[in-house]
Structure formats: C-alpha cells, structure tokens
Scaffold this motif. Structure first.
Motif, PDB file in Angstrom:
ATOM      1  N   ARG A 440       0.833  -1.163   0.144  1.00 19.43           N
ATOM      2  CA  ARG A 440       0.028   0.068  -0.044  1.00 19.43           C
ATOM      3  C   ARG A 440       1.020   1.358   0.117  1.00 19.43           C
ATOM      4  O   ARG A 440       0.488   2.121  -0.655  1.00 19.43           O
ATOM      5  N   ASN A 443       1.709   1.601  -3.409  1.00 13.83           N
ATOM      6  CA  ASN A 443       0.619   2.319  -4.161  1.00 13.83           C
ATOM      7  C   ASN A 443       0.374   3.550  -3.984  1.00 13.83           C
ATOM      8  O   ASN A 443       0.160   4.699  -4.982  1.00 13.83           O
ATOM      9  N   VAL A 444       0.445   4.126  -2.770  1.00 16.53           N
ATOM     10  CA  VAL A 444       0.452   5.704  -2.322  1.00 16.53           C
ATOM     11  C   VAL A 444       1.352   6.457  -3.198  1.00 16.53           C
ATOM     12  O   VAL A 444       1.098   7.551  -3.840  1.00 16.53           O
ATOM     13  N   ARG A 446       2.944   5.922  -5.964  1.00 13.33           N
ATOM     14  CA  ARG A 446       2.772   5.656  -7.343  1.00 13.33           C
ATOM     15  C   ARG A 446       1.634   6.451  -7.640  1.00 13.33           C
ATOM     16  O   ARG A 446       1.630   7.364  -8.553  1.00 13.33           O
ATOM     17  N   ASN A 447       0.636   6.513  -6.996  1.00 21.67           N
ATOM     18  CA  ASN A 447      -0.638   7.657  -7.257  1.00 21.67           C
ATOM     19  C   ASN A 447      -0.266   8.859  -6.886  1.00 21.67           C
ATOM     20  O   ASN A 447      -0.593   9.929  -7.628  1.00 21.67           O
ATOM     21  N   GLY A 450       1.583  10.349  -9.965  1.00 26.47           N
ATOM     22  CA  GLY A 450       0.444  10.760 -10.971  1.00 26.47           C
ATOM     23  C   GLY A 450      -0.025  11.994 -10.678  1.00 26.47           C
ATOM     24  O   GLY A 450      -0.570  12.406 -11.505  1.00 26.47           O
ATOM     25  N   SER A 451      -0.405  12.356  -9.483  1.00 24.21           N
ATOM     26  CA  SER A 451      -1.113  13.467  -8.998  1.00 24.21           C
ATOM     27  C   SER A 451      -0.315  14.794  -8.903  1.00 24.21           C
ATOM     28  O   SER A 451      -0.635  15.463  -8.384  1.00 24.21           O
ATOM     29  N   ARG A 513      -4.553  12.101   4.262  1.00 29.65           N
ATOM     30  CA  ARG A 513      -4.437  12.052   2.789  1.00 29.65           C
ATOM     31  C   ARG A 513      -3.037  12.774   2.244  1.00 29.65           C
ATOM     32  O   ARG A 513      -2.776  13.499   2.730  1.00 29.65           O
ATOM     33  N   ILE A 515      -2.934  12.672  -1.185  1.00 26.53           N
ATOM     34  CA  ILE A 515      -3.027  13.283  -2.314  1.00 26.53           C
ATOM     35  C   ILE A 515      -4.383  13.806  -2.192  1.00 26.53           C
ATOM     36  O   ILE A 515      -5.273  13.492  -1.391  1.00 26.53           O
ATOM     37  N   ARG A 554       3.442  -4.693  -5.267  1.00 22.75           N
ATOM     38  CA  ARG A 554       1.955  -4.789  -5.499  1.00 22.75           C
ATOM     39  C   ARG A 554       1.655  -6.054  -4.869  1.00 22.75           C
ATOM     40  O   ARG A 554       2.272  -7.195  -5.228  1.00 22.75           O
TER      41      ARG A 554
END
Length: 555
Positions: A440, A443-444, A446-447, A450-451, A513, A515, A554
C-alpha cells in the motif's frame, strides 16, 4: 529528535541535578542508566522515564520532587513540547511535532540502513543451526530451525556483530554406513536393509548414482559400498543445500565432521586427538577403567564424560570437543548452538565442555533449544514416507508465509500452524497483513507521483494528526527493537512490531490524505505526508528483510 538524542538530553539534565544533591553521586551515570519507555496510553506523551524513582534514594531526594526538577530542566530542551510529572515520580515527555516529524526524512535518507545499530559491535559470533544428517531430506523441524537461525543471524548482523552461519555436517559414524547400504541396495534392486533408510528418495538417489557411475555394479563389494555411500552423500548434501537456498537461508560455512577425525595431510594428530590433549593440558582430563574422561562435573554437568573408550574408540563427545575448540581456533569468541527439542541433554554438556576448554560457560557459549512445530493437515512426504519435507511445505504454503510464521513465535514455544490462515489474502493472515501494508505504501507513492505530489517539500511540524504522532512514535522504536531482538536472540519481536506498525499505518491512511481531494491544490502537507508514507514503507521493508521475507510492491 530520536530516542538516543532524547536520552542524551535527559542525561545532561539529570547529571548536574544529582551531583548538586550529593557530591559525586552521579559521576558514573550514562544514558543507559536512564531508560526511556513508550507509554501504553499515548495521551501520556511520546516517552516516559522513571529516572527520578530510580535515583531518588541514591541522591537523597523525594522522588516526585526530584522528578519535578528534572521536568523543569527538560522543558528548556529544543524539540520537547511539554513535560509532566505523574504518580510517585514518573516523567512523561511529549515532543513537538517538528522534532517528532523530522524522523520521516531521516528514515527515507537512511534507506536500508535504518534500524542498524552498534549494540553488538565487537562480538564475533559463530551461529550453528539446522545441522541435519546428510542421509535424507530436510523435514518440518529443520524448517523451523532454519527460519529462526537465519533470522537471529540477520538481527545480530544488523546490530553490528560479525556473524558466521555454520552448518555442521554429520557425515561420520554409523548412520553414514546405514545410508550407504540403503543406496547400494536400491542400486542393485535389492530390498532395503533391515536397519536402512526407507522412502523413495533413496531410490531416486540410487538412480542418480547409477547414471553418474554406471561402473558401480561391476566393482567388488567393498568398493561398491564406498562408492554408493560417497556418491549418494554428495547428491543428498547438494539437495539439502538447494532446499535451504530456496528457503532464503544461506550458510557461510559447511563444516564436515570428517574433518575432525582425519589426520592432516602431512601426518600427525587429528583434531580429535589434539582436543583430548588440549583438555588434558587444562587439567580436566583423567584416566579411569582404561578409558579417558573429562571431568565435566566441575562445570555443572550431571556426570563426567568419556571422551575415549577403553577400546581406543572416540565417543561423540570427543567430536563435540574438537568442534568446539576448532570454532575458537577460527576466531569465534562466542558460539551459539540452535538445537532441536530432543537435545536438552546437550545444554549442560556443551557448557561444561566450554568450561573445560578454559572458556566462560556463562559468557562464551549459548545453547538455544527450539520446540516442535506441526502444521494442521500436512501430509507425510511421499518420497521419505515418515516425515514432512521442507520442499513440500515451501511448495504448498510459500517461503514468505512459512518463514514469517515460524519466526513469529519464540523458539521455546511449541507451535501448530494453520495452513488455511496462511493461504488467505485477508487481514487475519499476519504475513499478508504486513506485506499488504508495504504494498500500500508503494501504491500511495505511485498514485502521488501521478497526481503531482512529490517530496520537494518537507515541513515536519505539519505532521500533527494523532495518527501521525502514533505512527512516528512506532517508527522511532525500530532501531531499539532490532537491538533488543539481537540481545535476546528473539526475532519474533520484529514480526510482532511489524504487525503493530502495519495497523498504525492503515489507520493513518484512513485519516490523512497524501493526495488532495478532487481539484484541490497540492500543498506542503501532502508532500510532507509522502515522506512519512515512504518512511513507513522503508521500515516495513527493512523489518521483513530481517525475517527473510519479501516485501512486494504490488499485491
């Protein structure tokens, strides 16, 4: 502010206060004399100290009054937000958000090195574990000793010890002759000898021996037996080594018992011969009833031990003595033996041997006894017939699930594993729970990338949410916990810590958060939280590595 810095600050405050009350009373104080603890109730602060209670009598002070003086001194230390005195003299310390949050950057910049410490620096340790007979496959018991031994080695190395993992190959004695006769019978298509080893693995070995040495059937009886024994032994040893490497367990030294009995190439005495004379020179060997004895009762053994029988044949104790002395000759001041549940009798024997060799039995040798392990529903090996094989378990449950589960409990506790839980991808499976938390964090990240959230800013004072305080507090504990696990030889403490850390991370994830929502702009707090996210992932990764478990990105 990390625990070491806080300990140093506490020492700087306490020392002059103590000396002022009683001249010279605190001259020998060190930070180690003033331990810090994490309060169970986080409402009481980030750290707690019982320094006032511990020192009050020595300095002639009322504990609570002395605690109040210490608290007043600590309030002036940069990075400390508040200090309160509780009960009879406990000191509760709360760090300011900036001092606590700075740890996130420290962890990210340290990377894989975070958690390493110098608590075992200067210790040269030989850790012997597994040490199975090379006459058959590794079984479920060996699986536990392999996981525990390797994890103990990892926490010791992370704490600064010079550590060597050693496998003692029991390749001398009657069991090797039984093994050779079993392989030869299979080569010749004959029934297994009455005292031989059962199982189709012997048939498999025999086929491999026959392929490698087709000439074996034409040799005389003695030569056939010797070739079957030696070729089968080398193949079986190779299988053991392969099984352990696949289980993520590496040994630095594979020590052959035969080495102890073989005379050197230039002639002279064997290591076993030398061992008898070296113990005799220490004054602990005597002759009686035609045999040679070691007076191990001088060192707490329940009886003296025969080292050479009246017929001149050496006992197993002789090989133990030669092996122990050889470890010291190779520069290992401290020896750790991890033995199975059926080896309790070896504890006093080996410690007495250390004493007879001139070492300190309480300091230079440790004998750790591991208890039995079982797995619900596990089937006996089709190849070996009477055991549950390591390779079968690994194929069935996976290396990560096995290693984590076996390292999760103290070595001296009997253990039954539930394969249904270990195969679930749910939170009640401890290894999945921890690995999912690590995945996780990736994943955070990576996201976040992207943001448009990166680590270009860091304002630790913004990490002031209660879940952030709790998460940072746990991250601070990791180096001390690694040192504690190394000191006690208890890697299960790492596993339990990782589960707690994963839970704190999940709660932080639900509340803070990284993001921004919707079209809200990226702010400094988001970038700062990414540092904390990545720091948590790093510590989870480092902890899993100490257990020999992978940290997937992942899931």
């Amino acid at each position: 502010m990390n625990p070491e810095e806080l300990s140093a600050a506490l020492l700087a405050v306490v020392t002059p206060l103590a000396e002022a009350r009683r001249e010279g009373s605190a001259a020998a104080l060190t930070a180690a004399d003033l331990p810090l603890d994490r309060p169970k109730n986080r409402d009481h602060g980030d750290w707690a100290s019982n320094a006032a209670l511990k020192l009050a009598k020595n300095v002639g002070a009322n504990p609570r009054e002395f605690a109040a003086e210490i608290a007043e001194g600590l309030r002036g230390v940069d990075g400390i937000a508040n200090v309160e005195v509780a009960g009879p003299g406990f000191i509760n310390i709360r760090l300011d958000a900036g001092a606590a949050g700075a740890l996130a950057r420290t962890i990210v910049e340290a990377g894989a090195a975070f958690g390493s410490n110098a608590s075992q620096h200067g210790n040269t340790i030989n850790l012997e574990f597994v040490s199975a007979n090379p006459t058959g496959p590794l079984h479920i018991g060996h699986t536990r000793w392999a996981a525990l031994g390797d994890s103990i080695a990892r926490v010791l190395a992370a704490s600064g010890a010079t550590i060597v993992r050693e496998f003692y190959i029991n390749d001398a004695g009657v069991q090797m002759n039984r093994f050779g006769r079993s392989v030869l019978a299979a080569v010749l298509g004959e029934p297994t000898p009455e005292d031989g080893y059962p199982g189709t693995y012997i048939t498999d070995l025999a086929q491999r021996v026959l392929i490698a040495h087709p000439e074996i059937t034409g040799l005389d009886a003695e030569s056939r037996l010797e070739l079957a024994r030696e070729a089968g032994y080398q193949l079986q040893l190779g299988d053991l080594q392969s099984s352990l490497e696949k289980f993520n367990v590496h040994f630095d030294v594979w020590f052959s018992e035969r080495t102890l009995h073989a005379p050197p190439a230039d002639g002279g005495a064997s290591l076993v011969d030398e061992a008898v004379e070296r113990l005799r020179a220490q004054g602990h060997v005597f002759d009686a009833e035609g045999a040679v004895w070691v007076r191990t009762t001088d060192f707490g053994d329940d009886k003296d031990r025969v080292i050479r029988k009246s017929d001149g044949e050496y006992t197993y104790f002789a090989a133990d003595a030669a092996y122990y002395l050889n470890k010291g000759d190779r520069g290992y001041a401290h020896k750790i033996y991890l033995l199975g549940a059926d080896h309790h009798g070896y504890v006093h024997r080996l410690k007495a041997l250390a004493g007879a060799a001139g070492d300190d039995p309480q300091k230079d040798i440790e004998v750790l006894i591991g208890q039995l392990v079982s797995i619900n529903g596990a089937r006996l090996s089709k190849r070996a017939g009477n055991i549950i094989e390591l390779d079968d378990l690994r194929d069935w449950l996976g290396t990560d699930a096995l290693r984590y589960s076996l390292a999760r409990y103290p070595a001296d506790s009997p253990l039954t594993l539930d394969p249904e839980i270990l195969q679930r991808r749910t939170n009640d499976n401890p290894v999945f729970y921890v690995q999912y938390a690590h995945a996780r964090t990736h994943n955070v990240a990576r996201n976040a990338l992207g943001s448009g959230v990166d680590r270009s800013e860091f304002a630790p004072e913004l990490l002031d949410h209660e879940t952030e305080s709790a998460l940072l507090g746990a991250l601070q504990e990791f180096p001390r916990l690694v040192a504690f696990a190394a000191e006690l030889r208890e890697p299960h403490r790492i596993a339990r810590y990782l589960e707690e850390l994963a839970g704190l991370y999940h709660r932080w994830y639900d509340n803070c958060r990284v993001i921004p929502l919707g079209d809200a702009p990226v702010e400094t707090v988001h970038r700062t939280r990414l540092w904390l996210n990545d720091a948590t992932g790093q510590v989870l990764r480092n902890g899993l590595d100490l257990l020999g478990v992978s940290a997937p990105e992942r899931m």
